[in-house]
Design a protein around this motif. Structure first.
Motif, PDB file in Angstrom:
ATOM      1  N   ARG A 189       0.930  -1.688   0.013  1.00  0.00           N
ATOM      2  CA  ARG A 189      -0.235  -0.088  -0.261  1.00  0.00           C
ATOM      3  C   ARG A 189       1.178   1.137   0.030  1.00  0.00           C
ATOM      4  N   ASP A 193       1.168   4.133  -2.561  1.00  0.00           N
ATOM      5  CA  ASP A 193       0.862   5.441  -2.245  1.00  0.00           C
ATOM      6  C   ASP A 193       1.974   6.531  -3.133  1.00  0.00           C
ATOM      7  N   GLU A 194       3.108   5.923  -2.576  1.00  0.00           N
ATOM      8  CA  GLU A 194       3.828   6.557  -3.681  1.00  0.00           C
ATOM      9  C   GLU A 194       4.176   6.517  -5.074  1.00  0.00           C
ATOM     10  N   ILE A 207       1.265   6.824  -6.634  1.00  0.00           N
ATOM     11  CA  ILE A 207       0.340   7.501  -6.820  1.00  0.00           C
ATOM     12  C   ILE A 207       0.924   9.166  -5.940  1.00  0.00           C
ATOM     13  N   GLN A 208       1.649   9.421  -5.669  1.00  0.00           N
ATOM     14  CA  GLN A 208       2.405  10.586  -5.077  1.00  0.00           C
ATOM     15  C   GLN A 208       3.381  11.030  -6.285  1.00  0.00           C
ATOM     16  N   ARG A 229      -4.335   3.539  -8.756  1.00  0.00           N
ATOM     17  CA  ARG A 229      -4.253   3.094  -8.597  1.00  0.00           C
ATOM     18  C   ARG A 229      -5.297   1.915  -8.799  1.00  0.00           C
TER      19      ARG A 229
END
Length: 374
Positions: A136, A140-141, A143-144, A290
Motif C-alpha cells: 500500500r 501511495d508513493e 500515486i504521489q 490506483r
C-alpha cells in the motif's frame, strides 16, 4: 513427526529370538509403534505366537541355557526362583515399555502444541499484514509521484501560455513600431511639402512686392531656387533613402521579431501540448496505480483468507491425526498392560503354587526317591 520416525526405524525381520520371518503389517492407518514381530499363530491357542511376552520368555530361557550349559528345562531344583526371575524381567520390560510410551506420548503432545501455537499463527498473520502495508505504501508513493508529475505538467502549461502571451505582446509591439515608422515617414513627406509651399509662397510674394527687382533677381532667385531645389532634392533623396532604409530595417526587424514570436508561440504551443499529454499520461498512470493498488489489496486479502483457511484446516487435520495417534497409543498401551498383568498374574499363581508345601506322603516318596538315586 514421531510417526514418520517410527516408520523409518521399523525392522524388517521378526524380533523373536531365532525367527527370520518378516514383520506383520500395521493394522489400520493410525499412529503408534509399528509391529516388530511376525504374524505366526499358535495352533493351540489361535493367537499370535511371537509377542513381547513370548520373546522375553525365549530370551530368558536362552540366557539360562547359556549360563548353565544345558537346557533350562532340566533345572528343576529351583522353579520358584526361575519364575521369580522371569517375573522381575517381565516387570523391567514393562517399565521400559511404559517409559518408551511416555516419551512417545510427550513427543506427540509437544508436536500438537507446536502445531497449534498461537504465536506462530500470529507471526504469520503479522508478516502478511506487513506485506500488505508495504504494498500500500509503494502504491501511495507511486500515486504521489504521478500527482507531482501532473502538477509539474500543469505548471509547464501555464508557463507555455505565459510565453505565448509574451510573444503576442512582442509581435504587437513590433507592429506598433512599424506604424510609428510609417507615421514618421508621412510627417517627413508633409514637412517637405510644407517647405516647398513656403518657398513657392515666398517667391510669389517677392515677385509681387519687387516686380522690378524680380527680373533682376530672377536669375539669382532661379539660381538660388535651383540650388534650393537641388539641395531640397538631395535632402529629399537622402531623407527618402534614410526613411526607406529605416523602414526596410524596421520591416526586417519586425519580420524577424514576428518570426521569432511565431516560433516561440509554436514552441510554447508544442510544449503546452506535450505538457497536456504528460498530464494525461500522469493521470492515466495514477489511475493504473490506483487500480493496481486495489487489485493488490484484493489479492492480499484473498491470500490472507486462504492462508487462514489452510492453516485452520492443517491445524484441524494435525489435531485429528494426533488424537488418533494418542488413541492408538493408549489402546496399545492398555493391551500391553493387560497382557503383562495377565502374565504377572499367571506368574504369581505359578509362584504361589510352587511355594505351597507338599503333602507328607509325597514328601516321603520324594525323600525315598532321592535316597535311592545314586
Amino acid at each position: 513427526m514421531t510417526s514418520n520416525a517410527n516408520t523409518d526405524a521399523r525392522p524388517t525381520a521378526c524380533m523373536f529370538p531365532g525367527c527370520e520371518r518378516s514383520v506383520r503389517n500395521r493394522a489400520g492407518e493410525g499412529g503408534g509403534k509399528p509391529p516388530i514381530y511376525c504374524d505366526l499363530v499358535n495352533p493351540a491357542t489361535g493367537k499370535l505366537a511371537h509377542t513381547p511376552l513370548t520373546a522375553a520368555r525365549e530370551r530368558g530361557r536362552q540366557q539360562r541355557q547359556r549360563a548353565t550349559g544345558h537346557p533350562a528345562g532340566r533345572n528343576g531344583d529351583a522353579p520358584a526362583s526361575a519364575a521369580r526371575d522371569r517375573a522381575v524381567g517381565l516387570l523391567d520390560q514393562f517399565r521400559t515399555a511404559v517409559e518408551q510410551m511416555s516419551g512417545t506420548l510427550d513427543a506427540a503432545i509437544e508436536a500438537m502444541s507446536a502445531a497449534s501455537d498461537p504465536e506462530s499463527v500470529s507471526a504469520e498473520l503479522t508478516a502478511a499484514r506487513r506485506q500488505v502495508e508495504r504494498t500500500r505504501l509503494e502504491a501511495d508513493e507511486r500515486i504521489q509521484t504521478a500527482e507531482t508529475a501532473r502538477d509539474q505538467a500543469t505548471a509547464d502549461t501555464v508557463a507555455a501560455h505565459q510565453a505565448a502571451a509574451e510573444a503576442a505582446a512582442a509581435r504587437d509591439e513590433a507592429i506598433s513600431e512599424l506604424d510609428a515608422l510609417d507615421a514618421t515617414l508621412a510627417a517627413t513627406r508633409a514637412e517637405r511639402e510644407q517647405t516647398r509651399a513656403e518657398h513657392t509662397a515666398k517667391r510669389e510674394r517677392l515677385r509681387a512686392e519687387h516686380a522690378s527687382e524680380l527680373d533682376q533677381q530672377r536669375a539669382e532667385s532661379e539660381r538660388q531656387l535651383t540650388a534650393v531645389r537641388t539641395a531640397a532634392a538631395e535632402q529629399q533623396a537622402v531623407a527618402e533613402a534614410q526613411a526607406t532604409e529605416q523602414v526596410r530595417a524596421a520591416q526586417t526587424d519586425a519580420a524577424g521579431r514576428i518570426h521569432a514570436a511565431e516560433a516561440a508561440c509554436d514552441q510554447a504551443l508544442t510544449e503546452a501540448s506535450a505538457a497536456r499529454q504528460a498530464a494525461t499520461d500522469a493521470t492515466r498512470h495514477a489511475e493504473q496505480a490506483r487500480e493496481e493498488l486495489r487489485q493488490a489489496r484484493t489479492e492480499h486479502r484473498e491470500e490472507l483468507t486462504a492462508l487462514r483457511r489452510e492453516h485452520r484446516d492443517e491445524l484441524t487435520a494435525e489435531r485429528q491425526r494426533t488424537d488418533t495417534a494418542l488413541d492408538t497409543l493408549r489402546a496399545e498401551h492398555r493391551r500391553e498392560i493387560e497382557a503383562l498383568q495377565t502374565a504377572l498374574t499367571a506368574l504369581q499363581g505359578i509362584t504361589a503354587k510352587h511355594e505351597q508345601p507338599a503333602p507328607p506322603g509325597q514328601q516321603a516318596t520324594q525323600s525315598q526317591g532321592k535316597r535311592g538315586t545314586p
